[in-house]
Design a protein around this motif. Structure first.
Motif, mmCIF file in Angstrom:
data_model
loop_
_atom_site.group_PDB
_atom_site.id
_atom_site.type_symbol
_atom_site.label_atom_id
_atom_site.label_comp_id
_atom_site.label_asym_id
_atom_site.label_seq_id
_atom_site.Cartn_x
_atom_site.Cartn_y
_atom_site.Cartn_z
ATOM 1 N N UNK A 11 0.840 -1.191 0.000
ATOM 2 C CA UNK A 11 0.000 0.000 0.000
ATOM 3 C C UNK A 11 0.876 1.242 0.000
ATOM 4 N N UNK A 12 0.525 2.191 -0.863
ATOM 5 C CA UNK A 12 1.273 3.450 -0.930
ATOM 6 C C UNK A 12 0.315 4.607 -0.700
ATOM 7 N N UNK A 13 0.710 5.519 0.161
ATOM 8 C CA UNK A 13 -0.140 6.650 0.509
ATOM 9 C C UNK A 13 -0.517 7.456 -0.732
ATOM 10 N N UNK A 14 -1.772 7.867 -0.818
ATOM 11 C CA UNK A 14 -2.334 8.665 -1.914
ATOM 12 C C UNK A 14 -2.445 7.898 -3.229
ATOM 13 N N UNK B 266 1.013 4.803 -14.840
ATOM 14 C CA UNK B 266 2.389 4.840 -14.343
ATOM 15 C C UNK B 266 2.490 4.332 -12.905
ATOM 16 N N UNK B 267 3.617 3.713 -12.586
ATOM 17 C CA UNK B 267 3.850 3.160 -11.259
ATOM 18 C C UNK B 267 3.799 4.265 -10.201
ATOM 19 N N UNK B 268 3.009 4.030 -9.158
ATOM 20 C CA UNK B 268 2.957 4.975 -8.051
ATOM 21 C C UNK B 268 2.168 6.230 -8.346
ATOM 22 N N UNK B 269 1.391 6.245 -9.432
ATOM 23 C CA UNK B 269 0.629 7.443 -9.777
ATOM 24 C C UNK B 269 -0.792 7.344 -9.228
ATOM 25 N N UNK B 270 -1.492 8.459 -9.272
ATOM 26 C CA UNK B 270 -2.888 8.467 -8.870
ATOM 27 C C UNK B 270 -3.702 7.627 -9.846
ATOM 28 N N UNK B 271 -4.831 7.136 -9.384
ATOM 29 C CA UNK B 271 -5.629 6.216 -10.198
ATOM 30 C C UNK B 271 -6.203 6.881 -11.441
ATOM 31 N N UNK B 272 -6.233 8.220 -11.468
ATOM 32 C CA UNK B 272 -6.794 8.908 -12.638
ATOM 33 C C UNK B 272 -5.754 9.194 -13.715
#
Length: 479
Positions: free
Chosen positions: A177-180, A262-268
């Motif tokens: 899990x990564x914040x945001x 992209x890895x670690x990006x926001x879902x949008x």
């Protein structure tokens, strides 16, 4: 019949239905010889780039793995070079030497290799936290690759990572899990491929278990099938061309467009990617622009803005011209979703620079199937139209093989959208040819054309490439 609200009977017209069958398209081998099956053409004629500057007479292979794993892999490759027997369902592998198969000699030596020691392995397995264990495993493999490519006296052409069972079982994926952002999933193969681009060496990750000397094991392909796939991929990754498509129009460019997060990006956040191939089968990968796409507001299927669609095609034309020293006269864009008006406008505005263009949406469908009289499903190459909707079977019964190799009820591809200059019949023939362009195996058939076949796999590797780094455009680094 249908009854409307005033109880008047409306007569619905009977949709027109038509069908045709396209013969299995040939592919080209050494000296322009043609055949429909790589497993016949390679033994008979040799690979397409034989006798050209792309062909290597010797291929130097380095291995990364435990001492046991490296020895097992070297024995496997050596045995395959002498040939592998087939059976009723599997074509024999001809071997790989100067005068047979891919017409090159493999050079393997302990001096080319980098061992994963038992101490290094045990240190990895002591790490309890999954994300850290994954990261340390990745860094260890990348360091071994660096040593092979930069510090050995003997340059290698190709690096095989023999993944030990312990790493495969405990370190090949990480979910955290990564914040945001939420849950993040990482895969060791994809992450290593992305990092390996920095060293400009083709790589192959293979499980140590796959090197079984048994002809058949419960969870393994037949040994001849494994040999075909490994050696075909090897030859392509050292810049050889195993075969090429025949009879595609000259100066054509076939483009596949897809998206990834992209890895670690926001879902949008989404990024577009392109897989582009010329009429000789030469491929390149380009990363497009990032954009925001909210599934709740915009729908599940991402679409490009008009500006981004135009920029993506501009990038393709620039790279094509740089590699071929000429601009294509024809561009065909493949997607697995329909084109929305903004995308269409953007693509067409940039494609005004070429003589002919087509926008084609292709998707597998199980909603409609042909039922053929007899015991076998529809033939591969069967096309049928229902009103103005076209379908094509790219899998199915193959007369040349005398069997149906897929083992499941085949579904056709639907030509879900077409805007452009080429007849549907020609477009479908070209799709059938492009299903044969998977050099990661030696099969003469495939479900999807190469333009979209590996879109998810390529996207999964690109998502591991940092936004401030330029991914390598050569297709061989993604398969």
């Amino acid at each position: 019949m249908k009854t409307n609200s005033r109880n008047t009977v409306m007569k619905l017209g009977k949709p027109s239905v038509s069908s045709e069958w396209f013969e299995e398209p040939p592919i080209t081998f050494a000296n322009g010889h043609e055949h429909i099956d790589p497993k016949v053409g390679i033994p008979l004629y040799g690979p397409a780039s034989l006798g050209t500057s792309r062909h290597k007479n010797e291929v130097h292979i380095g291995f990364i793995g435990t001492g046991e794993g490296i020895e097992k892999a070297m024995r496997f490759y050596e045995a395959c070079c002498d040939g592998v027997d087939g059976d009723d369902q599997h074509e024999p592998f001809p071997g790989c030497k100067a005068d047979i198969g891919y017409r090159c000699e493999l050079r393997m030596d302990d001096a080319f290799n980098e061992k994963i020691t038992q101490i290094e392995l045990s240190e990895l397995l002591k790490i309890r936290e999954g994300k850290q264990r994954f990261t340390e495993t990745l860094e260890l493999l990348v360091e071994k690759l660096r040593l092979i490519t930069q510090e050995h006296e003997h340059p290698v052409d190709y690096v095989v990572v023999v993944v030990p069972p312990a790493i495969y079982d405990k370190c090949r994926v990480a979910d955290y899990h990564q914040k945001d952002v939420g849950m993040v999933h990482r895969d060791l193969r994809r992450a290593f491929k992305a990092r390996a681009m920095e060293y400009h060496k083709a790589t192959q990750l293979i499980q140590e278990r796959t090197m079984s000397a048994d002809a058949v094991a419960r969870d393994l392909d037949h040994k001849s099938e494994r040999a075909w796939n490994l050696f075909n991929g090897l030859y392509f990754k050292v810049d050889g061309l195993p075969w090429g498509p025949a009879k595609l129009p000259p100066a054509s460019c076939f483009v596949g467009v897809s998206f990834y997060r992209p890895l670690g990006s926001a879902s949008t956040l989404r990024t577009s990617l392109v897989q582009a191939f010329d009429e000789n089968g030469e491929g390149l990968v380009l990363r497009g622009h990032s954009f925001h796409w909210d599934e709740k507001k915009d729908g599940k299927t991402p679409h490009l803005t008009e500006e981004h669609a135009a920029l993506l095609i501009d990038d393709v034309l620039t790279q094509y011209e740089k590699l071929r020293r000429q601009r294509p006269t024809r561009v065909v864009v493949h997607k697995s979703s329909r084109f929305d008006p903004a995308e269409t406008s953007g693509f067409q505005s940039s494609l005004q620079k070429v003589s002919q263009c087509d926008l084609v949406a292709l998707r597998p469908t199980s909603e409609i199937r042909l039922i053929r009289a007899g015991s076998y499903p529809a033939l591969r190459g069967t096309s049928f139209n229902i009103a103005d909707i076209s379908f094509l079977y790219t899998t199915g019964y193959i007369p040349f093989l005398g069997r149906f190799p897929q083992g499941h009820v085949p579904s056709p591809l639907e030509l879900a959208d077409h805007i452009g200059d080429t007849s549907r019949s020609q477009l479908l023939r070209e799709v059938l040819i492009l299903t044969k362009m998977n050099w990661n195996s030696a099969r003469m058939y495939g479900l999807m054309p190469i333009t979209v076949r590996f879109s998810r796999l390529v996207g999964d590797i690109l998502r591991e490439v940092p936004e401030d780094a330029t991914p390598h455009p050569k297709y061989k680094f993604y398969v």
